[in-house]
Design a protein around this motif. Structure first.
Motif, short mmCIF file in Angstrom:
data_model
loop_
_atom_site.label_atom_id
_atom_site.label_comp_id
_atom_site.label_asym_id
_atom_site.label_seq_id
_atom_site.Cartn_x
_atom_site.Cartn_y
_atom_site.Cartn_z
N THR A 1 16.26 5.98 -8.86
CA THR A 1 16.58 4.79 -8.09
C THR A 1 17.94 5.00 -7.46
O THR A 1 18.95 5.13 -8.16
N MET A 2 17.96 5.07 -6.14
CA MET A 2 19.16 5.32 -5.35
C MET A 2 19.88 6.58 -5.84
O MET A 2 21.10 6.61 -5.95
N GLY A 3 19.11 7.62 -6.17
CA GLY A 3 19.68 8.90 -6.54
C GLY A 3 19.97 9.09 -8.02
O GLY A 3 20.33 10.18 -8.43
N ARG A 4 19.80 8.06 -8.83
CA ARG A 4 20.08 8.17 -10.25
C ARG A 4 18.79 8.04 -11.04
O ARG A 4 17.92 7.25 -10.70
N PHE A 5 18.69 8.82 -12.13
CA PHE A 5 17.51 8.76 -12.98
C PHE A 5 17.38 7.36 -13.56
O PHE A 5 18.35 6.81 -14.09
N SER A 6 16.17 6.78 -13.47
CA SER A 6 15.99 5.45 -14.04
C SER A 6 14.94 5.42 -15.15
O SER A 6 15.17 4.82 -16.19
N LYS A 7 13.78 6.08 -14.95
CA LYS A 7 12.76 6.05 -16.00
C LYS A 7 11.67 7.06 -15.74
O LYS A 7 11.62 7.70 -14.69
N ILE A 8 10.79 7.20 -16.73
CA ILE A 8 9.61 8.06 -16.61
C ILE A 8 8.39 7.16 -16.51
O ILE A 8 8.22 6.23 -17.30
N LYS A 9 7.56 7.42 -15.51
CA LYS A 9 6.33 6.65 -15.32
C LYS A 9 5.18 7.37 -16.01
O LYS A 9 4.98 8.56 -15.85
N GLU A 10 4.41 6.63 -16.77
CA GLU A 10 3.24 7.14 -17.46
C GLU A 10 2.04 7.16 -16.50
O GLU A 10 2.11 6.62 -15.41
N LEU B 1 0.81 -1.21 0.00
CA LEU B 1 0.00 0.00 0.00
C LEU B 1 0.85 1.27 0.00
O LEU B 1 0.50 2.26 -0.64
N ILE B 2 1.97 1.25 0.71
CA ILE B 2 2.87 2.40 0.72
C ILE B 2 3.55 2.56 -0.64
O ILE B 2 3.84 3.68 -1.07
N SER B 3 3.80 1.47 -1.33
CA SER B 3 4.52 1.50 -2.61
C SER B 3 3.67 2.00 -3.77
O SER B 3 4.21 2.43 -4.78
N LEU B 4 2.35 1.95 -3.67
CA LEU B 4 1.49 2.37 -4.78
C LEU B 4 1.42 3.89 -4.85
O LEU B 4 1.15 4.57 -3.87
N LYS B 5 1.66 4.42 -6.03
CA LYS B 5 1.56 5.86 -6.29
C LYS B 5 0.67 6.06 -7.52
O LYS B 5 0.72 5.29 -8.46
N GLN B 6 -0.12 7.12 -7.49
CA GLN B 6 -1.00 7.43 -8.61
C GLN B 6 -0.41 8.59 -9.41
O GLN B 6 -0.10 9.64 -8.86
N TRP C 1 -1.64 3.76 -11.95
CA TRP C 1 -1.12 3.36 -10.64
C TRP C 1 0.23 2.70 -10.86
O TRP C 1 0.35 1.75 -11.63
N ARG C 2 1.23 3.19 -10.17
CA ARG C 2 2.60 2.70 -10.35
C ARG C 2 3.19 2.27 -9.02
O ARG C 2 2.84 2.80 -7.97
N VAL C 3 4.10 1.33 -9.07
CA VAL C 3 4.78 0.83 -7.87
C VAL C 3 6.14 1.51 -7.78
O VAL C 3 6.93 1.47 -8.72
N VAL C 4 6.39 2.15 -6.63
CA VAL C 4 7.67 2.81 -6.36
C VAL C 4 8.16 2.26 -5.03
O VAL C 4 7.50 2.44 -4.00
N LEU C 5 9.30 1.59 -5.03
CA LEU C 5 9.84 1.01 -3.80
C LEU C 5 10.24 2.13 -2.84
O LEU C 5 11.04 2.99 -3.19
N PRO C 6 9.67 2.16 -1.63
CA PRO C 6 9.82 3.32 -0.76
C PRO C 6 11.24 3.62 -0.28
O PRO C 6 11.58 4.76 -0.06
N ILE C 7 12.08 2.66 -0.11
CA ILE C 7 13.42 2.92 0.42
C ILE C 7 14.41 3.24 -0.70
O ILE C 7 15.24 4.13 -0.57
#
Length: 100
Positions: free
Chosen positions: A29-38, A13-18, A41-47
């Motif tokens: 991801t860990m301070g480096r650009f990884s991708k663009i989310k369209e 539930l914490i990982s889901l972002k709209q 509902w997207r999953v973003v690992l909180p840590i």
């Protein structure tokens, strides 16, 4: 007994972002650009991941009234509006300090 299950559900539930239709999500991801989310509902690992949302709609910024004098000494009052739209969300976040 139910501890690990409750922890796993809370983590999901914490990982889901709209991301709304008029936004794009820029994921680091860990301070480096990884991708663009369209949008969606997207999953973003909180840590390990951080997502910044960028509004890609056309914005209107009102410039305050200014007075100037022309070459032939005529006072002129200028009122302006600036329209801008973010074309590339990744470049707006990474290459510009405060694009708003």
């Amino acid at each position: 007994m139910y501890g690990p299950i409750i922890f796993l559900v809370a983590l999901i539930l914490i990982s889901l972002k709209q991301v709304n239709q008029y936004q794009r999500g820029v994921v680091f991801t860990m301070g480096r650009f990884s991708k663009i989310k369209e949008p969606g509902w997207r999953v973003v690992l909180p840590i390990f991941q951080k997502m910044m949302k960028v509004d890609i709609r056309t914005k209107a910024v009102d410039v305050p009234d200014q007075q100037a004098i022309t070459k032939d000494n005529i006072p002129v009052k200028v009122n302006a509006v600036i329209y801008y739209k973010v074309a590339d969300a990744a470049k707006a976040v990474i290459e510009v300090e405060n694009f708003y």
